[in-house]
Write a protein that holds these residues in place. Sequence first.
Motif, PDB file in Angstrom:
ATOM      1  N   GLU A  73       0.921  -1.267  -0.025  1.00  0.00           N
ATOM      2  CA  GLU A  73      -0.008  -0.096  -0.105  1.00  0.00           C
ATOM      3  C   GLU A  73       0.893   1.200  -0.093  1.00  0.00           C
ATOM      4  N   ALA A  74       1.923   1.135   0.712  1.00  0.00           N
ATOM      5  CA  ALA A  74       2.890   2.351   0.924  1.00  0.00           C
ATOM      6  C   ALA A  74       3.472   2.482  -0.529  1.00  0.00           C
ATOM      7  N   LEU A  75       3.850   1.279  -1.198  1.00  0.00           N
ATOM      8  CA  LEU A  75       4.409   1.346  -2.651  1.00  0.00           C
ATOM      9  C   LEU A  75       3.524   1.970  -3.360  1.00  0.00           C
ATOM     10  N   PHE A  76       2.344   1.733  -3.485  1.00  0.00           N
ATOM     11  CA  PHE A  76       1.205   2.112  -4.284  1.00  0.00           C
ATOM     12  C   PHE A  76       1.075   3.310  -4.052  1.00  0.00           C
ATOM     13  N   TYR A  77       0.907   4.116  -2.997  1.00  0.00           N
ATOM     14  CA  TYR A  77       0.773   5.494  -2.708  1.00  0.00           C
ATOM     15  C   TYR A  77       2.059   6.339  -3.200  1.00  0.00           C
ATOM     16  N   PHE A  78       3.162   5.730  -3.159  1.00  0.00           N
ATOM     17  CA  PHE A  78       4.278   6.272  -3.463  1.00  0.00           C
ATOM     18  C   PHE A  78       4.436   6.557  -4.942  1.00  0.00           C
ATOM     19  N   ILE A  79       4.220   5.471  -5.504  1.00  0.00           N
ATOM     20  CA  ILE A  79       4.144   5.364  -7.265  1.00  0.00           C
ATOM     21  C   ILE A  79       3.276   6.102  -7.837  1.00  0.00           C
ATOM     22  N   ALA A  80       1.817   6.078  -7.092  1.00  0.00           N
ATOM     23  CA  ALA A  80       0.644   6.839  -7.649  1.00  0.00           C
ATOM     24  C   ALA A  80       1.102   8.368  -7.559  1.00  0.00           C
ATOM     25  N   ASN A  81       1.685   8.807  -6.400  1.00  0.00           N
ATOM     26  CA  ASN A  81       2.124  10.107  -6.375  1.00  0.00           C
ATOM     27  C   ASN A  81       3.024  10.698  -7.326  1.00  0.00           C
ATOM     28  N   PHE A  82       4.084   9.902  -7.318  1.00  0.00           N
ATOM     29  CA  PHE A  82       5.305  10.147  -8.458  1.00  0.00           C
ATOM     30  C   PHE A  82       4.613   9.998  -9.878  1.00  0.00           C
ATOM     31  N   MET A  83       3.634   9.555 -10.045  1.00  0.00           N
ATOM     32  CA  MET A  83       2.959   9.466 -11.459  1.00  0.00           C
ATOM     33  C   MET A  83       2.038  10.840 -11.861  1.00  0.00           C
ATOM     34  N   VAL A  84       1.614  11.301 -10.440  1.00  0.00           N
ATOM     35  CA  VAL A  84       0.703  12.584 -10.730  1.00  0.00           C
ATOM     36  C   VAL A  84       2.052  13.863 -10.858  1.00  0.00           C
ATOM     37  N   VAL A  85       2.836  13.713  -9.799  1.00  0.00           N
ATOM     38  CA  VAL A  85       3.891  14.715 -10.090  1.00  0.00           C
ATOM     39  C   VAL A  85       4.726  14.934 -11.507  1.00  0.00           C
ATOM     40  N   LEU A  86       4.926  13.611 -12.053  1.00  0.00           N
ATOM     41  CA  LEU A  86       5.494  13.326 -13.336  1.00  0.00           C
ATOM     42  C   LEU A  86       4.720  13.991 -14.344  1.00  0.00           C
ATOM     43  N   ALA A  87       3.332  13.703 -14.109  1.00  0.00           N
ATOM     44  CA  ALA A  87       2.129  13.996 -15.056  1.00  0.00           C
ATOM     45  C   ALA A  87       2.393  15.532 -15.176  1.00  0.00           C
ATOM     46  N   GLY A  88       2.441  16.286 -13.803  1.00  0.00           N
ATOM     47  CA  GLY A  88       2.494  17.608 -13.874  1.00  0.00           C
ATOM     48  C   GLY A  88       3.745  18.383 -14.607  1.00  0.00           C
ATOM     49  N   SER A  89       4.911  17.528 -14.484  1.00  0.00           N
ATOM     50  CA  SER A  89       6.189  18.005 -15.002  1.00  0.00           C
ATOM     51  C   SER A  89       5.956  17.807 -16.728  1.00  0.00           C
ATOM     52  N   SER A  90       5.268  16.830 -17.063  1.00  0.00           N
ATOM     53  CA  SER A  90       4.960  16.795 -18.427  1.00  0.00           C
ATOM     54  C   SER A  90       4.227  17.798 -19.025  1.00  0.00           C
ATOM     55  N   TYR A  91       3.281  18.229 -18.315  1.00  0.00           N
ATOM     56  CA  TYR A  91       2.340  19.491 -18.879  1.00  0.00           C
ATOM     57  C   TYR A  91       3.173  20.690 -18.861  1.00  0.00           C
ATOM     58  N   ASP A  92       4.155  21.003 -17.691  1.00  0.00           N
ATOM     59  CA  ASP A  92       4.967  22.035 -17.527  1.00  0.00           C
ATOM     60  C   ASP A  92       5.887  22.081 -18.810  1.00  0.00           C
ATOM     61  N   LYS A  93       6.513  20.921 -19.020  1.00  0.00           N
ATOM     62  CA  LYS A  93       7.713  20.881 -20.105  1.00  0.00           C
ATOM     63  C   LYS A  93       6.982  20.942 -21.245  1.00  0.00           C
ATOM     64  N   ALA A  94       5.919  20.562 -21.511  1.00  0.00           N
ATOM     65  CA  ALA A  94       5.069  20.935 -23.233  1.00  0.00           C
ATOM     66  C   ALA A  94       4.829  22.268 -23.301  1.00  0.00           C
ATOM     67  N   TYR A  95       4.378  23.064 -22.114  1.00  0.00           N
ATOM     68  CA  TYR A  95       3.881  24.308 -22.297  1.00  0.00           C
ATOM     69  C   TYR A  95       5.015  25.254 -22.265  1.00  0.00           C
ATOM     70  N   GLY A  96       5.938  24.762 -21.396  1.00  0.00           N
ATOM     71  CA  GLY A  96       7.227  25.535 -21.263  1.00  0.00           C
ATOM     72  C   GLY A  96       7.686  25.637 -22.801  1.00  0.00           C
ATOM     73  N   MET A  97       7.726  24.675 -23.546  1.00  0.00           N
ATOM     74  CA  MET A  97       8.488  24.459 -24.795  1.00  0.00           C
ATOM     75  C   MET A  97       7.588  25.465 -25.860  1.00  0.00           C
ATOM     76  N   ILE A  98       6.359  25.587 -25.535  1.00  0.00           N
ATOM     77  CA  ILE A  98       5.372  26.166 -26.380  1.00  0.00           C
ATOM     78  C   ILE A  98       5.794  27.940 -26.078  1.00  0.00           C
ATOM     79  N   VAL A  99       5.756  28.357 -24.788  1.00  0.00           N
ATOM     80  CA  VAL A  99       5.892  29.806 -24.550  1.00  0.00           C
ATOM     81  C   VAL A  99       7.341  30.236 -24.750  1.00  0.00           C
ATOM     82  N   THR A 100       8.297  29.308 -24.797  1.00  0.00           N
ATOM     83  CA  THR A 100       9.559  29.660 -25.135  1.00  0.00           C
ATOM     84  C   THR A 100       9.882  29.682 -26.582  1.00  0.00           C
ATOM     85  N   TYR A 101       9.691  28.648 -27.339  1.00  0.00           N
ATOM     86  CA  TYR A 101       9.411  28.715 -28.784  1.00  0.00           C
ATOM     87  C   TYR A 101       8.347  28.854 -29.465  1.00  0.00           C
TER      88      TYR A 101
END
Length: 547
Positions: free
Chosen positions: A165-193
Amino acid sequence: MCALAVLYTVPWYSYFVYHHGAKTYSPGAVLAVVGNVPVEEYVLVVMQTVFTSLWALMFVHWSTPCLNFNFDKRSYLLIRWVPISLLAAVAAVGYAMTVRGQETFYLGSILCWASPAIALMWYGAGNFFTKKIIPSSIAIAGPTLYMCWVERTTVNDSGKFAPEEALFYFIANFMVVLAGSSYDKAYGMIVTYSLDFPHQFNVSCRFVRQMLRAFATSEYATPSDVTQDIKTSIKVLSTSNAFGTSNYLFHAGIRLDLIILYAFCRVTDEMFDSKSDEKKKKLKLELSKQFISEVFSDRKSDYDVKRIPKEVKIDWKKYESEFTDFELSSYRALSRIAFFLPRKPFEELFAGYQWDLELTLVRNEKDLMLYTSYVAGSIGAMCLYVIMYRYGNDMNELVDNADYLTKQAYKIGQGLQLVNIARDLVSDSESLGRCYFPAEYMDNEKEDLRILRQEKNPRSLGNKKLKKYSSKLIQLANKQQFESVGAIKYLPQDLIGSVLASTEMYRGLIKAIQSCPTYPTRASLPKLSKLLIVLNTLYIKSIQYIF
């Protein structure tokens, strides 16, 4: 993100966890069941995504996206492919562990479920995530520990807490933060270039396709000089306390544009305020005017702008011999975003610099308002056109009221500049021999001007007179703000508090000037006061302009 989380997680819950008995539940303890899964699990997925995303915003969203790009091809490819290879191995091991009836079934199903999604997101955003590893780790750790505590104390009646259960919460939260980074990276590319990614944010298939393309684009394959010029702009503004505070209140696109604009204004201001040779200053002024003519050569009117990004062809050789590297960097950065900015404010800005170089006397209030319109009202108009470009697709009212809002933006800029002048009566005189207080309002025009502009000894006027002059300027500043602040209600709702907070910082400066028993050399606000102003404006004062 919530929708994707539900679509990706619930089928796994249904098949692996509940269908195969990795988890059980008492029928009397749940409200309803949808596809073998209690509805509470759907709620948990949504709540966890929202909770972790909001927590992550507090830690990972403060830096400008392009600062987290990796332009080194070798390290970029290593950071991308080594973890993806490991994830492929983990997925294979997890699949081998998913033997029904075995103790490893739940652990294996977690590894099998998570690895493909993490690998997909890591392909595009792994390097971006790694650049922010410390704040990202905090963003993952907080929700994980909290949810483990909740599971341990309130959910699990047996008092036992499975490590899966602890592993599941860790992985799920890691996926959420990584998904946020995916959006930030994509939008960052758009506004930079912007030239490579021309479509602004809106809910459309076209923008989603552009986001996916930006997500998949490797940073090392893009020109690093664009980001280098932005880094130089940030360095230019590193000593600007007022901008440093207000900058964090805007989202990535507007923040980046404002960094470029403010850095350009700061560089040009210092260019003509420096103690260098007057002849050299005048040469730079003429070159700057030529630069503005080149950048806006295709405009049909003073406030004509382009909606589609367009590269401006500039002959940089004639500027390289006269401008410093810092100056050239700011000019290059501006040329990349100039397509959505009007020509007139820049012409006015340099008219203000010419005013300073020629030591033009501010004879009356009309002169003062003209000067502040040149050097600050123009910047207010520039900022407005940044907002109209970034929000124009979704804010028809904003574009329809462009003329009215431009007029009010000038007034807001003038009001802020009048506060600056009220604060800098002493420093302007001592360092530059300048006086922007109207001569017609002086007690002894000839003598006061001699003291301020020639002797550069403003303190000899006495505190009473300095306070009197600053109060008159503050009175004019208040008039400009009170006449223009109502225009804020036409801005996008998520910007109202941010723009209002920027103006309220100057209201705080007014209080600092007026509360001091003697005229301060250069009044400023302590960090705590700035924080309180921001919180009060964002969460209380701005409400009246939203509803």
